[in-house]
Motif scaffolding. Structure first.
Motif, PDB file in Angstrom:
ATOM      1  N   LYS A 133      46.917  37.021  32.146  1.00  0.00           N
ATOM      2  CA  LYS A 133      45.952  36.661  31.104  1.00  0.00           C
ATOM      3  C   LYS A 133      46.183  37.396  29.795  1.00  0.00           C
ATOM      4  N   ASP A 134      47.373  37.825  29.559  1.00  0.00           N
ATOM      5  CA  ASP A 134      47.635  38.575  28.328  1.00  0.00           C
ATOM      6  C   ASP A 134      49.070  38.295  27.911  1.00  0.00           C
ATOM      7  N   SER A 135      49.273  38.046  26.626  1.00  0.00           N
ATOM      8  CA  SER A 135      50.603  37.616  26.192  1.00  0.00           C
ATOM      9  C   SER A 135      51.666  38.674  26.487  1.00  0.00           C
ATOM     10  N   ALA A 136      51.332  39.942  26.297  1.00  0.00           N
ATOM     11  CA  ALA A 136      52.327  40.987  26.562  1.00  0.00           C
ATOM     12  C   ALA A 136      52.683  41.030  28.048  1.00  0.00           C
ATOM     13  N   ALA A 137      51.666  40.939  28.891  1.00  0.00           N
ATOM     14  CA  ALA A 137      51.921  40.940  30.338  1.00  0.00           C
ATOM     15  C   ALA A 137      52.794  39.750  30.722  1.00  0.00           C
ATOM     16  N   HIS A 146      38.320  27.515  25.263  1.00  0.00           N
ATOM     17  CA  HIS A 146      38.661  28.793  25.906  1.00  0.00           C
ATOM     18  C   HIS A 146      37.410  29.594  26.266  1.00  0.00           C
ATOM     19  N   LYS A 147      36.256  29.154  25.754  1.00  0.00           N
ATOM     20  CA  LYS A 147      35.004  29.822  26.125  1.00  0.00           C
ATOM     21  C   LYS A 147      34.202  28.983  27.130  1.00  0.00           C
ATOM     22  N   SER A 148      34.795  27.894  27.618  1.00  0.00           N
ATOM     23  CA  SER A 148      34.072  27.018  28.544  1.00  0.00           C
ATOM     24  C   SER A 148      34.053  27.643  29.943  1.00  0.00           C
ATOM     25  N   GLU A 149      33.117  27.165  30.755  1.00  0.00           N
ATOM     26  CA  GLU A 149      32.991  27.705  32.111  1.00  0.00           C
ATOM     27  C   GLU A 149      34.272  27.495  32.910  1.00  0.00           C
ATOM     28  N   TRP A 150      34.851  26.295  32.774  1.00  0.00           N
ATOM     29  CA  TRP A 150      36.036  26.024  33.602  1.00  0.00           C
ATOM     30  C   TRP A 150      37.182  26.938  33.234  1.00  0.00           C
ATOM     31  N   PHE A 151      37.316  27.252  31.927  1.00  0.00           N
ATOM     32  CA  PHE A 151      38.431  28.122  31.557  1.00  0.00           C
ATOM     33  C   PHE A 151      38.123  29.571  31.905  1.00  0.00           C
ATOM     34  N   LYS A 152      36.864  29.977  31.760  1.00  0.00           N
ATOM     35  CA  LYS A 152      36.526  31.361  32.093  1.00  0.00           C
ATOM     36  C   LYS A 152      36.652  31.642  33.590  1.00  0.00           C
ATOM     37  N   ILE A 170      44.442  29.120  41.240  1.00  0.00           N
ATOM     38  CA  ILE A 170      45.211  30.327  41.459  1.00  0.00           C
ATOM     39  C   ILE A 170      45.628  30.467  42.915  1.00  0.00           C
ATOM     40  N   ASP A 171      46.717  29.798  43.259  1.00  0.00           N
ATOM     41  CA  ASP A 171      47.334  30.255  44.496  1.00  0.00           C
ATOM     42  C   ASP A 171      48.701  30.803  44.158  1.00  0.00           C
ATOM     43  N   ILE A 227      39.182  30.783  35.093  1.00  0.00           N
ATOM     44  CA  ILE A 227      40.596  31.162  35.182  1.00  0.00           C
ATOM     45  C   ILE A 227      40.827  32.493  34.478  1.00  0.00           C
ATOM     46  N   ASN A 228      40.264  32.622  33.278  1.00  0.00           N
ATOM     47  CA  ASN A 228      40.373  33.880  32.545  1.00  0.00           C
ATOM     48  C   ASN A 228      39.003  34.293  32.030  1.00  0.00           C
ATOM     49  N   PRO A 229      38.361  35.228  32.730  1.00  0.00           N
ATOM     50  CA  PRO A 229      37.007  35.655  32.324  1.00  0.00           C
ATOM     51  C   PRO A 229      36.965  36.204  30.900  1.00  0.00           C
ATOM     52  N   LEU A 230      38.117  36.646  30.368  1.00  0.00           N
ATOM     53  CA  LEU A 230      38.146  37.157  28.999  1.00  0.00           C
ATOM     54  C   LEU A 230      37.978  36.041  27.979  1.00  0.00           C
TER      55      LEU A 230
END
Ligand SMILES: N[C@@H](CCC(=O)N[C@@H](CS)C(=O)NCC(=O)O)C(=O)O
Ligand SMILES: [Fe+2]
Lengths: 308, 247
Positions: free
Chosen positions: B97-101, B40-46, B91-92, B48-51
């Motif tokens: 990026k948040d569980s509540a959202a 989740h801290k890898s470049e490919w995942f960030k 992302i098309d 998708i989600n910079p957080l």
């Protein structure tokens, strides 16, 4: 300065393992692939350790491999023995009394060797090994994967303590499993062989869904953080050309995640070695042999020794 | 098509898997190994989600131009993307990026009964929002204590446990009074809401962080009720429950 030293020496004598067998054994502390050249910290037998991939091979003494430097955090200049095997870094706080057990399958070229996980569990090392040996919990704890009701029966199997290699070995273990491995597509009657070649390590061999003539290997290397806390390291060595390492890792992490609350709720946390301490149903045949084998070696760390 | 970026042992991901299961929504999972790989801290995942946090949900049946206008789900085939191909921007569709959202979105968009998130009832959605914030407090305390014990996170586990007990005490009291008003769920009403699902995972996993629920009987009764919601599923560390005994 002097005061600080005395304080840390005292803290050490409080926690240091007094069991000579365990003290002089090799213990896995981390997966090689998870260890970089920055400083990492962990605990072993109640002592803080520091380890890292070493940058230069400049040490001249010959206590094993020097790709990794491991030391007590309190004594950074005194390197501990290091041995790299089966994907993991092993160290010893004393003087290794014997070489690490062999696991020849690891070297077979067509195997997919995966360091699947290192999970913290609040339990003693022997309890974790004993749970690993117990097939009876599969349908209840690993429902739909390693077992399934009503296939709950543990059939008769054989256990012995080998004279030459001094290992507990259980053979002819059979169990119906809905999903025996990451790459399994259907349920099958799985045959198991268990080895306990080290007080805190166990290796199981199970029928391979891909190749009838071979066996998959799953090894549990328990790092005794202290008497009642562990890191459970898993090596998966399978003949499976299709499953990605990530799928194999997630399969094993799911299994260990299911075991974790069961182990953490076992009381007492240390394993009682007295044959009368727990009912024979929980402590089945392989467990009886394992406990006896620990007793015979005089293991005291992580157990409640039988009254003499 | 919905894709959930998921880690099996994550309680925040479990919140989403629960609602997807209870609403019987089809989706595909893309595993992101949180531990030990820290993908989740890898470049490919960030990208998708910079957080760098899980879960992330991508809904490609959502078309931003037509937001608000409900259209039948289109069947699009999932582009396989893994570590190698993930630099293709996935992302098309809509990326959350948040569980509540994600819970709010899925319930509003896909729950035909509009009970999980009754968006036309201002008081209820405000109360739900309070509990979603409360759930984040549980993530910051009980979940952190679990990460310290099981995944060797370097956090002050005792402080996390103390905070978790404060929150559990508040929740237990709330549920106890609710039961006395014949209410079964966090937000008053006949049916559970996303508030229940947001709070459930790290409460039921609390013992993995050495947080006992022994002193919270109303919480224990409520977790049993959650386990009996149709479509309930487990995760490692969570046990199923037998049918309710009728007297
Ligand atoms: N507010 C976020 C928080 C999610 C969260 O903390 N996820 C954890 C995994 S369960 C994570 O990815 N943590 C990584 C980090 O915080 O760096 C949500 O509810 O989705
Ligand atoms: Fe198990």
């Amino acid at each position: 300065m002097l005061r600080v030293q005395i304080a840390s020496t005292m803290a050490m004598t409080e926690t240091t393992c007094k069991d000579p067998v365990i003290h002089n054994h090799w213990h896995a502390i981390a997966a090689i692939e998870d260890t970089g050249s920055h400083v990492h910290h962990t605990r072993l037998l109640g002592e803080d350790l520091t380890y890292q991939a070493s940058t230069a091979r400049d040490t001249s003494d010959s206590t094993g491999d020097h790709e990794f430097a491991v030391s007590r955090t309190a004594a950074p200049d005194k390197l501990l023995p290091v041995h790299c095997a089966y994907g993991y870094i092993w160290t010893c706080l004393g003087t290794p009394a014997q070489p690490l057990f062999t696991l020849p399958e690891y070297a077979e070229s067509d195997r997919n060797n995966v360091c699947a996980c290192s999970v913290g569990v609040r339990v003693s090392a022997p309890r974790a090994v004993e749970n690993f040996l117990d097939m009876g919990h599969f349908p209840y704890v690993h429902t739909g994967i390693l077992g399934e009701q009503p296939h709950t029966e543990v059939r008769e199997y054989d256990v012995e303590i080998t004279e030459d290699s001094n290992e507990v070995i259980a053979t002819r273990c059979r169990f119906y499993q809905p999903q025996a491995a990451a790459g399994a597509n259907e349920g099958m009657l799985v045959e198991y062989v268990y080895r306990v070649p080290h007080p805190y390590c166990s290796i199981l061999y199970k029928s391979c869904p891909d190749d009838e003539s071979r066996m998959d290997v799953i090894a549990l290397f328990v790092q005794p953080v202290d008497e009642i806390n562990i890191r459970a390291h898993a090596l998966v060595s399978v003949i499976d050309a299709t499953s990605a390492p990530l799928a194999i890792r997630m399969f094993q992490q799911t299994i260990f995640g299911q075991d974790k609350p069961i182990l953490e709720n076992q009381l007492p946390k240390k394993l009682p070695l007295d044959p009368r301490a727990e009912t024979p149903i929980r402590a089945d045949k392989s467990a009886v042999f394992y406990r006896r084998w620990l007793s015979r070696q005089g293991i005291s760390y992580g157990v409640i020794p039988a009254a003499a | 098509m919905i894709t959930l970026y998921d880690y099996e042992l994550s309680g925040n991901c479990y919140k989403i898997r629960l609602l997807l299961s209870m609403l019987e929504i089809e989706y595909s999972k893309h595993t992101v190994e949180f531990y030990p790989a820290a993908d989740h801290k890898s470049e490919w995942f960030k990208a998708i989600n910079p957080l760098g946090t899980l879960p992330v949900l991508v809904d490609r049946s959502h078309e931003p131009q037509n937001a608000g206008q409900r259209r039948p789900l289109q069947q699009k085939t999932e582009k396989p993307h893994n570590e190698q191909t993930a630099d293709l921007n996935p992302i098309d569709g809509l990326t959350l990026k948040d569980s509540a959202a994600i819970l709010v979105y899925l319930a509003t968009r896909y729950d035909k009964t509009a009970s999980w998130y009754p968006s036309s009832d201002p008081a209820k959605i405000a109360q739900i929002t309070e509990w979603l914030a409360f759930a984040d407090g549980i993530t910051a305390s009980a979940s952190q204590a679990r990460l310290a014990e099981g995944f060797f996170y370097n956090v002050d586990a005792d402080a996390c446990r103390a905070r978790a007990h404060q929150l559990f005490r508040i929740l237990d009291e709330h549920l106890w009074f609710a039961e006395h008003r014949k209410q079964r769920w966090l937000v008053a009403g006949d049916l559970p809401t996303i508030a229940d699902l947001a709070c459930f995972p790290y409460i039921i996993l609390s013992e993995e962080g050495s947080i006992s629920r022994q002193d919270y009987p109303a919480i224990r009764r409520w977790t049993d009720r959650v386990k009996r919601i149709p479509g309930f599923i487990v995760m490692p560390g969570v046990f199923p429950i037998g049918p309710e005994l009728s007297s």
